[in-house]
Design an enzyme around this catalytic site. Structure first.
Site: not given
Lengths: 372, 372
Positions: A121, A143, A185, A237, A247, A251, A255, A258, A262, A275
């Site tokens: 955890r 993330k 980015e 960021k 998010e 946030r 994206n 993206h 994606h 990417h």
């Protein structure tokens, strides 16, 4: 050297940015914060370049250092590979107060970050990103994830690192394509938040290539520019993440580019585009959606396209149909209640979240960008 | 009916406790909070008993309900089974604002909770625990996990549910052994925090068995006692969790009885003991360590043993060596910097965390409890 504080209450941490600092990484070891048990998760190429100096510095500081190698490539950012790392941590007797250091690019950071977040955890995590993309994006913001055959980053959690430690000099060993793709980015940060920064990139574009690393003086000048690029990107960021750790809303603007990006990555099975390349095209698609909605000036789309081209980033979709790409939008995480939620530009330095873009507009914008 | 607020800032949630409330579970559906897409994760036995009424109520409220069945048994609380559930969620087109409802015991809650925590970095989660152990322990506090062959709950995260919905009447369909084993954690709450509650259990022990469910009037009386038992247990656990959401310190006291208990479970490969049975023995081992350290009165150990026996919980280790069990302590998560951290009683209603218990004392306490 820039040091950025990421303020997330009890999840706060620092981002240290320096040049040629990997050889001193042992300085981060603080026995009050973590035990001497450290596992470096890295890939064979980064291990070859930087493994020994990182281990030497940590050992000199008193750490017991283990190295876990993950083969290179996005396909190893998998639940199966995470399971293999868990096995090694158990075999090493790792406990809650042990530490994982990720040394590598986004794949390593996301994968080993996910393992650090889920092993017992959550154990200590220090992100040491060595690619531009990882330095300006994936290592900051907490993330972590692995891929699912049906979608990138489908399995993951938010988990803040204890420290992000960036040596900008690692950029000098990147292949030209990887350096370019990370810039995508960087440009995104300018587009969503900071026109001045966007202009800084435009004005310094001549420094931003591997040629600049071939001669000592040029390299010194370039690394100065890169340090600014990395620090400003991390600051933008960080500012967004601080306001929205998990998010929920703001946030989402990160994206930008993206959703289409994606979709391109998924449809090409992560083979064709890096990417950042997919995101470059995705930003243009978002701009053209906004052009068609008359909420963004077409001249600005041309300006973005010019900068992307200058930095050798792709700007055209080829050999994919607009129909297929737009359908793939729906498998993306950025879907709210079955509706597509898109981040669209208003002007350079500002974006907005738009919920109900007609399917036909999306398809037209994709065709404007080269899709069949 | 008791409603307990768990105050964890933005991670806050309610625990609703009622009798025969499963048939009204649809009331929890709030389209402002989650979309109509709901997956019930359950096992075949619970599905048979309660699946149709839960689905009917949710459908009546307007939800689109899917059911994902997981075979019964601790061995299915695995990363492999989590992967199988991810696949189903992807196939169902689940998104970030979809909801998982766990309907079952601790295995279902931990496993499906882990999936909810990690699918797209966290989707909505409603815990509907149907066993005593899940109602008083695993569904409250945000621990989610799967097992690793080398250790229970080795892979997991902290993830708070959006709601815990408890129908105490589900206890009437539990087998006698399962009802008993859950009482072990209930007694633990008395031991660590609340002498009055411990005495309430002693005084009402005659209600706490499946015989009490065989006749209408007795059942009514018993369910009243059970409602108090479940509510008080949730309150104690909640109070501890609120002060220490991610087990940095105080929350460790909830592990009273768990270090030896987990060692017994691991060594018997989760075959011989139910979790609560192992914890019952583990609490006695902890008491006897404290007896030998002269920090806890032997008469109190006898009093605990008497209550456990009355409630048909095991009190003796058989056929395992003290040497092996004590060595297995080290694979447990509750180890700090290579040292065993034990939770030991001071008196009934109060425990303390002790760091440096000699190995020999642990072995003696295990032998006092029947180990070879």
């Amino acid at each position: 050297m820039p040091k950025i504080k990421v303020d997330l209450g009890k999840n706060s941490y620092d981002i240290n940015i320096g040049v040629d600092t990997l050889r001193n990484i042992g300085e981060v070891y603080d026995p009050k914060v973590f035990t001497e048990q450290v596992a470096i998760v890295t890939d064979p190429l980064v291990e070859e370049l930087y493994g020994s100096r990182v281990r030497a510095s940590l050992r000199e500081a008193g750490c017991q250092v283990h190295t876990i190698e993950v083969p290179r490539g996005e396909k190893y950012k998998s639940l199966k590979m995470a399971a293999a790392i868990y096995d090694q941590l158990v075999a090493l007797g790792f406990h809650r107060d042990s530490t994982i250091i990720t040394l590598g690019g986004g794949v390593i950071g996301d994968l080993a970050g996910f393992v650090a977040a889920t092993y017992m955890r959550g154990i200590n995590l220090i992100q040491v990103p060595t690619t531009l993309l990882a330095q300006v994006d994936s290592s900051v913001g907490g993330k972590t994830a692995v891929n699912h055959p049906r979608g990138k980053n489908l399995i993951g959690v938010f988990y803040q690192p204890d420290l992000v430690y960036i040596d900008v000099k690692t950029l000098t060993t990147l292949p030209a394509r990887e350096l370019c793709t990370g810039l995508s980015e960087v440009i995104k940060y300018g587009m969503i938040k900071d026109k001045t920064f966007f202009e800084f990139i435009e004005n310094n574009a001549h420094h931003l290539n591997t040629k600049a690393f071939e001669e000592e003086d040029l390299m010194r000048a370039a690394l100065k520019v890169w340090t600014t690029i990395v620090a400003e990107s991390c600051k933008i960021k960080t500012a967004v993440v601080e306001k929205d750790e998990t998010e929920q809303g703001l946030r989402a603007i990160l994206n930008f580019g993206h959703t289409a990006g994606h979709a391109l990555e998924v449809l090409s099975k992560y083979q064709k585009y890096e990417h950042g390349e997919a995101i470059a095209i995705g930003m243009l698609v978002a701009c053209r959606i906004a052009n068609r909605l008359k909420t963004f000036d077409e001249g600005k789309t041309a300006r973005l396209e010019k900068l992307l081209t200058k930095l050798k980033l792709p700007t055209r979709i080829d050999n994919l149909s607009a129909e297929r790409i737009s359908k793939a939008f729906w498998v993306d995480k950025k879907v709210k209640g079955g509706k597509i939620r898109l981040v669209l530009p208003k002007r350079i330095g500002e974006v907005e979240v738009v919920d109900d873009v007609p399917f036909a507009v999306i398809k037209k914008a994709l065709k404007d960008t080269g899709a069949r």
